[in-house]
Design an enzyme around this catalytic site. Sequence first.
Site, mmCIF file in Angstrom:
data_model
loop_
_atom_site.group_PDB
_atom_site.id
_atom_site.type_symbol
_atom_site.label_atom_id
_atom_site.label_comp_id
_atom_site.label_asym_id
_atom_site.label_seq_id
_atom_site.Cartn_x
_atom_site.Cartn_y
_atom_site.Cartn_z
ATOM 1 N N GLY A 175 1.271 -1.170 0.170
ATOM 2 C CA GLY A 175 -0.044 -0.003 0.329
ATOM 3 C C GLY A 175 0.917 1.362 -0.222
ATOM 4 O O GLY A 175 2.179 1.315 0.057
ATOM 5 N N SER A 202 -3.770 -7.234 0.827
ATOM 6 C CA SER A 202 -3.262 -7.978 0.466
ATOM 7 C C SER A 202 -2.604 -7.744 -1.190
ATOM 8 O O SER A 202 -2.960 -6.723 -1.058
ATOM 9 C CB SER A 202 -4.035 -9.870 -0.171
ATOM 10 O OG SER A 202 -3.367 -10.791 -1.147
ATOM 11 N N TYR A 232 -1.578 -17.191 -4.142
ATOM 12 C CA TYR A 232 -2.300 -15.710 -4.258
ATOM 13 C C TYR A 232 -3.285 -16.928 -4.166
ATOM 14 O O TYR A 232 -4.065 -16.343 -3.705
ATOM 15 C CB TYR A 232 -1.970 -14.950 -4.878
ATOM 16 C CG TYR A 232 -3.038 -13.811 -5.658
ATOM 17 C CD1 TYR A 232 -3.438 -13.289 -3.941
ATOM 18 C CD2 TYR A 232 -3.489 -13.626 -6.282
ATOM 19 C CE1 TYR A 232 -3.710 -11.921 -4.330
ATOM 20 C CE2 TYR A 232 -4.681 -12.368 -6.405
ATOM 21 C CZ TYR A 232 -4.720 -11.591 -5.222
ATOM 22 O OH TYR A 232 -5.952 -10.989 -5.611
ATOM 23 N N LYS A 259 -6.715 -17.241 -1.479
ATOM 24 C CA LYS A 259 -7.701 -16.629 -1.488
ATOM 25 C C LYS A 259 -8.867 -18.289 -1.614
ATOM 26 O O LYS A 259 -9.989 -17.498 -1.757
ATOM 27 C CB LYS A 259 -7.532 -16.108 -2.929
ATOM 28 C CG LYS A 259 -6.826 -13.939 -2.730
ATOM 29 C CD LYS A 259 -7.765 -13.513 -1.708
ATOM 30 C CE LYS A 259 -7.359 -12.058 -2.545
ATOM 31 N NZ LYS A 259 -7.474 -10.481 -1.215
#
Length: 316
Positions: free
Chosen positions: A36, A75, A145, A149
């Site tokens: 982020g 994530s 990933y 998920k």
Amino acid sequence: MRVLVTGVAGFLGSHLADRLLAEGHEVVGLDNLITGNADNIGHLLGHELFSFFNHDVTQFLYVAGELDGVLHFASPASPVDYLNFPIQTLKVGSLGTHKALGLARAKNARFLLASTSEVYGDPAVHPQPETYWGNVNPVGPRGVYDEAKRFAEALTMAYHRYHGVETRIVRIFNTYGPRMRPDDGRVVSNFIVQALRGEPLTVYGDGSQTRSFCYVDDLVDGIYRLFLSDRIDPLNIGNPNEFTINQLAELVLEILESQSGVDHRPLPVNDPKVRRPDTTAASELLGWSPQIELRDGLLKTIAYFREVLDLDSART
Ligand code: UDP
């Protein structure tokens, strides 16, 4: 409502926070800033309905006061990022989802999981409806990933079935727009940044693989509607207009009147050959369909990257 958004400083988290605040809700934002960017929420600092905590959601999570919603968006999400942070990606999808669900349960809050079209892997069914179970290589580089998920979806359904938590799962397809990082490695950001810098566009493989690109405002609108709806099963949100990567490269070069051309690079391992959402359920249940054409969305995104790259060159 008073809601928690994890991953609030990310590309999607920050746009979601903007929408929630615009609707008059209070937003408590968390991010540990590994992928982020604090600049994405700079304009919200000081907003009376917004607060931010630099926190890793895989660690014990305490939030004072009541919460009506927990929206779990933390994530790494671009292939380059989750290859750089494979363990963090697995942890935030598993431990982070566990913490966020536990918090939702304790607060009696509605929970929304940001899931992904990657749960379908390299799909053998096209376009992908929510009922398709997917074709994922668990031990390939993207497995960190995809499986995180998929686990997160299973955990979310378990909390719904066993603890009665009100849950929502959105499967997000390729999305683009302002606040993507110039270096996040995704195709739209790469192509725009390369064309603006006068560099050739890096097309992986022969460029015949397809993706369907959704402008971020359309995506956030679908997610907000899903959150308010009563849909428990996963729901695809994405733009059903499908393009080859070659077509995307041509469009970016044409819009920018660029002579940069393309440079072919090897196709990443397990790169899905096609991807396109079946959005029948979203349109029937939510009355949602994307409004922004790729060309118009690219223009807005290009304007953003021009500004960011100008700032970067002014700094150096
Ligand atoms: N891609 C490309 N050039 C780039 C970055 C990506 O040709 O500089 C391709 C990539 O191989 C994939 C598609 O564009 O087929 C979309 O990649 P992205 O990383 O945006 O996300 P994905 O859909 O693979 O998760």
